[in-house]
Motif scaffolding. Structure first.
Motif, short mmCIF file in Angstrom:
data_model
loop_
_atom_site.label_atom_id
_atom_site.label_comp_id
_atom_site.label_asym_id
_atom_site.label_seq_id
_atom_site.Cartn_x
_atom_site.Cartn_y
_atom_site.Cartn_z
N HIS A 89 -9.62 0.20 -15.91
CA HIS A 89 -8.18 0.34 -15.65
C HIS A 89 -7.39 0.15 -16.93
CE1 HIS A 89 -7.99 -4.05 -15.82
NE2 HIS A 89 -9.04 -4.05 -15.03
N LYS A 106 -3.83 5.21 -3.51
CA LYS A 106 -4.80 6.21 -3.98
C LYS A 106 -4.12 7.52 -4.37
CE LYS A 106 -8.21 4.42 -0.75
NZ LYS A 106 -8.88 4.71 0.52
N GLY A 153 0.64 -3.02 -4.50
CA GLY A 153 -0.79 -2.96 -4.22
C GLY A 153 -1.35 -1.59 -4.55
N LYS A 154 -2.55 -1.35 -4.07
CA LYS A 154 -3.30 -0.14 -4.44
C LYS A 154 -2.87 1.08 -3.62
CE LYS A 154 -8.09 1.33 -5.08
NZ LYS A 154 -9.49 0.93 -4.92
N LYS A 203 -1.03 -0.35 -12.64
CA LYS A 203 -2.31 -0.35 -13.34
C LYS A 203 -3.10 0.85 -12.84
CE LYS A 203 -4.18 -4.35 -13.82
NZ LYS A 203 -4.88 -5.61 -13.45
N ASP A 261 -2.53 0.51 -8.97
CA ASP A 261 -2.31 -0.79 -8.34
C ASP A 261 -0.97 -1.32 -8.85
OD1 ASP A 261 -2.53 -3.19 -7.05
OD2 ASP A 261 -4.27 -3.90 -8.18
N TYR A 262 0.04 -1.33 -7.96
CA TYR A 262 1.40 -1.74 -8.33
C TYR A 262 1.61 -3.24 -8.13
CZ TYR A 262 2.81 3.13 -8.59
OH TYR A 262 2.93 4.44 -8.94
N SER A 263 2.29 -3.84 -9.10
CA SER A 263 2.67 -5.25 -8.98
C SER A 263 4.10 -5.40 -9.47
CB SER A 263 1.72 -6.14 -9.79
OG SER A 263 1.78 -5.79 -11.16
N CYS A 300 4.01 6.72 -3.21
CA CYS A 300 4.30 5.37 -3.71
C CYS A 300 5.79 5.09 -3.83
CB CYS A 300 3.62 5.17 -5.07
SG CYS A 300 4.17 6.36 -6.32
N GLY A 347 0.82 -1.21 0.00
CA GLY A 347 0.00 0.00 0.00
C GLY A 347 0.85 1.25 0.00
#
Length: 147
Positions: free
Chosen positions: A141, A95, A92-93, A133, A57-59, A100, A13
């Motif tokens: 998205h 906002k 993860g997400k 994303k 949304d990071y991966s 980040c 997060g």
């Protein structure tokens, strides 16, 4: 390059402001440091094709990404006379308005801290396999393109 143990970079997060404040506070006892440089990457509410981004949304393939983060960090230590270097990136997400990416460099002098921080951010953006994303207000998205 040193064979230092890789440091954990990923945070689930958003990166909380307390983590940033604590990182700064933890360096007050290190009296050989004369300067810090900090980069904070924040999620923007971009408008794309008439839709507003509300989150990213990071991966990542974590093992590979952590290895690249480590290589970049060690490269920065070989190029710049830094005292400390910390890097944190969200998974993860996250906002809009939240942090980040947190890059924190320290050295005896400001020029080194600033140049090292800039180098790290550019290398991270160019080389680390982290994918974002973009999530829009209508819950659609798309994959983010780094600029």
């Amino acid at each position: 390059m040193d064979k230092k143990k890789p440091k954990k970079v990923f945070v689930q997060g958003a990166i909380p402001p307390e983590k940033i404040a604590n990182s700064i506070a933890n360096h007050q006892s290190k009296t050989n440091i004369g300067a810090h440089s900090i980069f904070l990457g924040q999620i923007r509410a971009d408008e794309i094709d008439g839709k507003i981004v509300t989150a990213i949304d990071y991966s990542a393939y974590e093992e590979m990404a952590e290895k690249v983060f480590h290589e970049i960090r060690e490269s920065a230590f070989s190029k710049f006379d830094m005292t400390c270097c910390h890097i944190y990136h969200s998974l993860g997400k996250v906002k809009t308005g939240e942090i980040c990416l947190f890059v924190f460099t320290s050295s005896a002098h400001r020029k080194v801290a600033i140049e090292a921080c800039n180098y790290l951010v550019e290398e991270i953006k160019a080389k680390v396999p982290v994918f974002g994303k973009e999530i829009f207000e209508d819950r659609t998205h798309q994959w983010k393109v780094n600029k």
